[in-house]
Design an enzyme around this catalytic site. Structure first.
Site, PDB file in Angstrom:
ATOM      1  N   GLY A 154       0.822  -1.203   0.000  1.00 15.89           N
ATOM      2  CA  GLY A 154       0.000   0.000   0.000  1.00 15.89           C
ATOM      3  C   GLY A 154       0.857   1.254   0.000  1.00 15.89           C
ATOM      4  CB  SER A 196       1.288   3.885  -5.868  1.00 11.42           C
ATOM      5  OG  SER A 196       2.638   3.679  -6.207  1.00 11.42           O
ATOM      6  CD  GLU A 244       8.134  -2.554  -5.352  1.00  8.30           C
ATOM      7  OE1 GLU A 244       7.308  -2.377  -6.265  1.00  8.30           O
ATOM      8  OE2 GLU A 244       8.067  -1.984  -4.257  1.00  8.30           O
TER       9      GLU A 244
END
Length: 366
Positions: A118, A120, A235
């Site tokens: 959670g 963007s 990421e």
């Protein structure tokens, strides 16, 4: 490592569902299969580097890297557990409480608990410092309201780690905090975002006065920015940043077997050389992460180069091979899907403009 590659390849051959559409092998880390994730967990291929006390297996980080490469290269449907294994688990090991680790990590390692990110928001895509979702203190917890978007796998996930603003009047990197939000909580609504191919990977998530106990706060209140930048290194630097288009290379090699055109061989050589260069950079970044470093600059470089490579490849192939994109053969389907979805590769995990700003600052250029 050779034996590990042989083992995971045998596992994939036995357990991976056979996709009716070869195009599903493109961008496979966003495609999930719950039964396959559970089988991976039972075989010890999720949470490989985590401590055994939390369901992990304490394997070497490069062993995990080998497994990820083989799963992506084979186009295995890893999307259910991918985010939990890649970054949510690591974040909880570093910043979470013992209660949070005991509660969530064993189920993640078993391939039974899925997570989503959670970060963007509609007006805060890659510029995470401008997030507007807010948490207001209420008793022993918080009330969270706001909207998150481009949330991969939110429709399957049981858990979200959300970055929200907890200090009224704070701006940019200040006053941000991360929370674990269970997706079945009252006030959580997930709406699908369908892509050009008809696929459903992305979602909008609406948080309407969702109550979250303080025990679900991750790390210190107000320390969310430093935590999320460390999380983004996980990421941005993995093999999915250069293997999302790998299915096209395998189809191109098959095509070359019946088409010995020199330009086709040259293109395969160029693709392979670029891929192996980025792979070495990605593995180097993985080694730094394993050593406890925060290679923010290196991760940004890997993602920028990897996204550029993955977006260049389908266009380069299209320029050399006269393919009927409406055809149903494997090559045409993979190429068609990647031409449609590859523009999104440079949005996930940070746009190219944001990444290059990080790189410039890291090099002292601004």
């Amino acid at each position: 490592m050779a034996q590990l590659r042989a083992d995971i390849r045998a596992f994939i051959a036995e357990h991976a569902p056979k996709a009716e559409d070869a195009a599903l092998r493109a961008n496979c880390w966003a495609v999930g299969d719950a039964a396959f994730s559970r089988a991976l967990g039972q075989a010890g291929y999720i949470g490989m580097i985590w401590p055994r006390q939390y369901g992990g297996h304490e394997r070497h980080p490069l062993e995990r890297y080998v497994v990820l490469e083989e799963l992506l290269a084979a186009g295995a449907p890893v999307g259910m557990h991918w985010i939990a294994d890649r970054q949510t688990g690591a974040l909880l090991l570093r910043y979470g409480t013992e209660e949070q680790r005991q509660r969530f990590l064993p189920r993640m390692a078993a391939g039974e608990l899925y997570a989503c990110i959670g970060m963007s928001e509609p007006n805060s895509g890659s510029d995470l410092a401008s997030v507007r979702a807010r948490a207001v203190r209420e008793g022993d917890g918080w009330r969270i309201s706001g909207q998150k978007t481009w949330t991969t796998n939110a429709h399957n996930a049981q858990l979200m780690i959300a970055l929200v603003r907890t200090e009224e009047g704070s701006e940019r990197q200040n006053g941000l905090t991360q929370f674990l939000i269970e997706m079945d909580q009252p006030g959580v609504e997930v709406r699908p975002i369908i892509d050009l191919t008809g696929g459903h990977d992305f979602n909008e998530v609406f948080l309407d006065d969702v109550y979250v106990p303080d025990t679900m706060r991750v790390g210190e209140a107000g320390a969310g920015w430093s935590q999320v930048t460390a999380e983004l290194s996980l990421e941005r630097s993995g093999p999915e940043r250069y293997l999302s288009s790998y299915a096209l290379l395998t189809e191109l090699v098959r095509l070359a077997g019946s088409n010995p055109a020199p330009r086709l061989a040259e293109l395969i050589g160029e693709i392979t050389a670029r891929l192996m260069t980025i792979r070495q950079m990605s593995m180097s970044t993985a080694a730094k992460l394993a050593a406890g470093e925060d290679p923010v600059l290196e991760a940004a470089v890997v993602k920028d180069l990897g996204n550029g490579f993955e977006q260049w490849m389908p266009r380069a192939v299209q320029a050399v091979v006269d393919a009927d994109l409406s055809g149903r053969d494997d090559f045409a389907r993979v190429l068609s899907v990647l031409l449609q979805v590859s523009p999104s590769f440079s949005l996930r995990g940070g746009t190219r403009e944001i990444l290059r700003s990080i790189i410039a600052r890291g090099l002292g250029l601004r």
